[in-house]
Design a protein around this motif. Structure first.
Motif, PDB file in Angstrom:
ATOM      1  N   VAL A 133      78.374 -25.622 -42.035  1.00  0.00           N
ATOM      2  CA  VAL A 133      78.279 -24.521 -41.060  1.00  0.00           C
ATOM      3  C   VAL A 133      79.224 -23.426 -41.537  1.00  0.00           C
ATOM      4  N   PHE A 134      78.751 -22.210 -41.639  1.00  0.00           N
ATOM      5  CA  PHE A 134      79.679 -21.124 -41.997  1.00  0.00           C
ATOM      6  C   PHE A 134      79.146 -19.776 -41.511  1.00  0.00           C
ATOM      7  N   HIS A 135      80.099 -18.844 -41.330  1.00  0.00           N
ATOM      8  CA  HIS A 135      79.768 -17.464 -40.964  1.00  0.00           C
ATOM      9  C   HIS A 135      79.373 -16.728 -42.245  1.00  0.00           C
ATOM     10  N   THR A 136      78.483 -15.743 -42.120  1.00  0.00           N
ATOM     11  CA  THR A 136      78.005 -15.037 -43.319  1.00  0.00           C
ATOM     12  C   THR A 136      79.140 -14.407 -44.131  1.00  0.00           C
ATOM     13  N   SER A 137      80.238 -14.021 -43.467  1.00  0.00           N
ATOM     14  CA  SER A 137      81.337 -13.397 -44.208  1.00  0.00           C
ATOM     15  C   SER A 137      82.206 -14.437 -44.920  1.00  0.00           C
ATOM     16  N   ARG A 138      81.861 -15.710 -44.780  1.00  0.00           N
ATOM     17  CA  ARG A 138      82.595 -16.780 -45.488  1.00  0.00           C
ATOM     18  C   ARG A 138      81.570 -17.633 -46.222  1.00  0.00           C
ATOM     19  N   PHE A 139      80.659 -17.001 -46.922  1.00  0.00           N
ATOM     20  CA  PHE A 139      79.507 -17.714 -47.486  1.00  0.00           C
ATOM     21  C   PHE A 139      79.945 -18.797 -48.466  1.00  0.00           C
ATOM     22  N   ASP A 140      79.345 -19.984 -48.326  1.00  0.00           N
ATOM     23  CA  ASP A 140      79.704 -21.120 -49.178  1.00  0.00           C
ATOM     24  C   ASP A 140      78.818 -21.109 -50.431  1.00  0.00           C
ATOM     25  N   HIS A 141      79.363 -20.577 -51.511  1.00  0.00           N
ATOM     26  CA  HIS A 141      78.563 -20.433 -52.735  1.00  0.00           C
ATOM     27  C   HIS A 141      78.435 -21.735 -53.529  1.00  0.00           C
ATOM     28  N   HIS A 142      79.187 -22.775 -53.117  1.00  0.00           N
ATOM     29  CA  HIS A 142      79.077 -24.057 -53.839  1.00  0.00           C
ATOM     30  C   HIS A 142      77.839 -24.829 -53.398  1.00  0.00           C
ATOM     31  N   LEU A 143      77.269 -24.370 -52.294  1.00  0.00           N
ATOM     32  CA  LEU A 143      76.167 -25.102 -51.687  1.00  0.00           C
ATOM     33  C   LEU A 143      74.844 -24.775 -52.382  1.00  0.00           C
ATOM     34  N   ASP A 144      74.080 -25.826 -52.695  1.00  0.00           N
ATOM     35  CA  ASP A 144      72.753 -25.602 -53.266  1.00  0.00           C
ATOM     36  C   ASP A 144      71.750 -25.622 -52.102  1.00  0.00           C
ATOM     37  N   LEU A 145      71.134 -24.486 -51.834  1.00  0.00           N
ATOM     38  CA  LEU A 145      70.228 -24.396 -50.678  1.00  0.00           C
ATOM     39  C   LEU A 145      68.814 -24.886 -51.006  1.00  0.00           C
ATOM     40  N   ALA A 146      68.574 -25.148 -52.278  1.00  0.00           N
ATOM     41  CA  ALA A 146      67.208 -25.545 -52.687  1.00  0.00           C
ATOM     42  C   ALA A 146      66.791 -26.810 -51.940  1.00  0.00           C
ATOM     43  N   GLY A 147      65.618 -26.756 -51.337  1.00  0.00           N
ATOM     44  CA  GLY A 147      65.061 -27.928 -50.655  1.00  0.00           C
ATOM     45  C   GLY A 147      65.678 -28.209 -49.286  1.00  0.00           C
ATOM     46  N   GLN A 148      66.561 -27.344 -48.807  1.00  0.00           N
ATOM     47  CA  GLN A 148      67.228 -27.589 -47.518  1.00  0.00           C
ATOM     48  C   GLN A 148      66.502 -26.885 -46.368  1.00  0.00           C
ATOM     49  N   ARG A 149      66.714 -27.470 -45.152  1.00  0.00           N
ATOM     50  CA  ARG A 149      66.228 -26.770 -43.947  1.00  0.00           C
ATOM     51  C   ARG A 149      67.395 -25.941 -43.423  1.00  0.00           C
TER      52      ARG A 149
END
Ligand SMILES: Cc1cc2nc3c(=O)[nH]c(=O)nc-3n(C[C@H](O)[C@H](O)[C@H](O)COP(=O)(O)OP(=O)(O)OC[C@H]3O[C@@H](n4cnc5c(N)ncnc54)[C@H](O)[C@@H]3O)c2cc1C
Length: 486
Positions: free
Chosen positions: A155-171
């Motif tokens: 869970v994160f706010h857009t101004s603290r975007f988690d760039h380590h996260l791979d969003l591929a295939g996620q809901r």
């Protein structure tokens, strides 16, 4: 006799940098910029979410004193960040910045006619003038939904975007549909399995018409300052015209609404989704969004518009105000910023130790957004009721020009305070102007402009030109060396 005025600037966003450059250009080098982040840029340092870019054309969203070789009509976050760094180097002011050092408190000493500034590194120092450049959109607004802490995914706010996260295939669930969500959604939609966009209320989204400049255009802008200036002026003229559309009852207001309806019909295939994306309040009631890729995103099979507010969070999904639960692996809060909570990161104490937040009592106001009675030698950029016009960089530059005039006066006098009656009259005029804009139209208007009391505390209702003239002409009368008290 003239003296060197010691200036503390709080914040190194485009406001703090404009102040620093303006002082340097006016041959003032007795200033320090305190920035709590590790680098300059402000919102462009903090917001690195995919798709982040300016929605005002860069030719206008840039300082007049620093033209740039922009790669296209609208700069990305990375390009703006480079721009800020280049401005600092071009004017050779890096040595004035203290990064990673926040200002906690500034306390006026009436006997010494100076502020003691306390910083997060435990240091304190004396300055003749304190300048707030802490911005308006740097403090995230976070929801307090029941169950939020139980959510099992990131869970994160857009101004603290988690760039380590791979969003591929996620809901992925994005909550909010302001400018940020309209940039972020289209940027991540192609990677994710499913994207749910939670919309409490639709907004007016208009095409941005962004494009990359070809080599010829870039060369023309690089080689011809006249061409650049003419095109910048044209943008302002268009911007000021569209400003007219924000006023109640104008022909332009109706024209923009009609244009919007045409645009949504052209870009969104499903008529039901189209209806859900169409506001039922007048244009101008809240900040319009400029984004050409947002509406077409809803034609994708893996993107759903959820036209409801989130009311609760479960470990594996979100529950909306109809009680429906939808699964989610990642929750992105595009819930905006606490715009009306001015100067929430810092305490300013003026005459008699009075705290600025106590004086404001939840309703921030200032003489044209820059000074407050009882707080001598304290100046703000992007203060109350200065958001608006067309490009914030221009508004900040106008304020930085005024700051230089204040410093010049302070060379010959120890303290300048704000005449309360005149400042109040100007504030009444500003509020009167706001009353005829759409941001005040009707009780159903939801926007970030208002304090809890209902007073509009963020918006400047007229053009940059009117602001510049008013600030320049009135400051001489409103700021005085004669105000009494300590
Ligand atoms: C995503 C996004 C997009 C935007 N797009 C546009 C646009 O297209 N057009 C437009 O006109 N405006 C836009 N804005 C508005 C933007 O806020 C202004 O354009 C401008 O960048 C504000 O600059 P600033 O320096 O006043 O504030 P900020 O950029 O917010 O900088 C304030 C700085 O002060 C620092 N600070 C705060 N408190 C302290 C403290 N106590 N001590 C030390 N440092 C402190 C912060 O860390 C921050 O770096 C956008 C804002 C956001 C968030």
């Amino acid at each position: 006799m003239s003296r060197a005025v010691r200036v503390a600037i709080i914040g190194a966003g485009l406001g703090g940098v404009a102040a620093a450059v303006s002082l340097k250009r006016a041959a003032v080098d007795t200033f320090t910029v305190f920035e709590k982040a590790a680098g300059p840029g402000g919102v462009w340092w903090q917001n690195t979410y995919p798709g982040c870019e300016v929605d005002i054309p860069s030719l206008a969203y840039s300082y007049s004193f620093m033209p740039y070789d922009w790669s296209g009509t609208h700069a990305t976050q990375a390009e703006l960040q480079r721009y800020v760094e280049d401005v600092i180097d071009r004017f050779d002011i890096r040595a004035h910045f203290s990064f990673g050092v926040g200002v906690e408190r500034a306390v006026w000493d009436g006997a010494r006619k100076a502020y003691t500034v306390y910083t997060t590194d435990g240091a304190e120092a004396e300055f003749d003038l304190v300048v707030s450049a802490v911005g308006m959109l740097s403090h995230p607004k976070l929801p307090d939904w029941p169950g939020l802490e139980t959510f099992e995914g990131p869970v994160f706010h857009t101004s603290r975007f988690d760039h380590h996260l791979d969003l591929a295939g996620q809901r992925v669930a994005i909550v909010g549909t302001g400018s940020t969500a309209c940039q972020l959604g289209p940027a991540i939609a192609p990677q994710v399995r499913q994207l749910d966009v939670y919309q409490r209320e639709p907004g007016y989204v208009l095409p941005k018409k962004a494009r990359v400049f070809d080599d010829d255009e870039r060369r023309r802008y690089r080689d011809s300052p006249v061409r650049r200036r003419i095109d910048r002026l044209k943008l302002y003229r268009t911007g000021h015209r569209s400003h007219d559309a924000l006023r109640v009852g104008t022909e332009n207001n109706k024209k923009v609404e009609a244009y919007f309806r045409h645009y949504v019909a052209r870009t969104v295939r499903d008529p039901a989704v189209r209806d859900l994306l169409t506001p039922n309040y007048p244009y101008g009631c809240k900040r319009p969004v400029y984004a050409s890729t947002y509406f077409p995103m809803f034609n994708r099979d893996n993107v759903s518009l959820v036209p409801h507010a989130v009311v609760e969070v479960a470990p594996d999904g979100l529950i909306d105000d109809t009680g429906t639960k939808r699964p989610a692996d990642v929750l992105i809060l595009s819930t905006g910023f606490q715009a009306a909570s001015y100067l929430s990161t810092v305490r300013i104490q003026g005459r008699g130790g009075r705290d600025l937040h106590d004086v404001w009592a939840g309703e921030p106001w200032a003489f044209l957004g820059v000074t407050v009675p009882g707080f001598p030698n304290f100046f703000m950029l992007y203060g109350p009721n200065t958001n608006g016009g067309f490009s914030m960089t221009t508004q900040l530059e106008i304020q930085a020009e005024q700051l230089v005039r204040v410093v010049r006066r302070l060379r010959r006098t120890s303290a300048l305070d704000t005449r309360p009656r005149l400042a109040e009259r100007v504030d009444r005029w500003v509020q009167g102007q706001i009353a005829v804009t759409m941001s005040s139209a009707g009780a159903g208007c939801h926007n970030y402009y208002h304090a809890a009391s209902g007073k509009n505390v963020t918006q400047w209702p007229r053009s940059h030109t009117v602001y510049r003239i008013a600030l320049r002409a009135l400051s001489h009368w409103v700021l005085t060396a004669r105000a009494g008290g300590t």
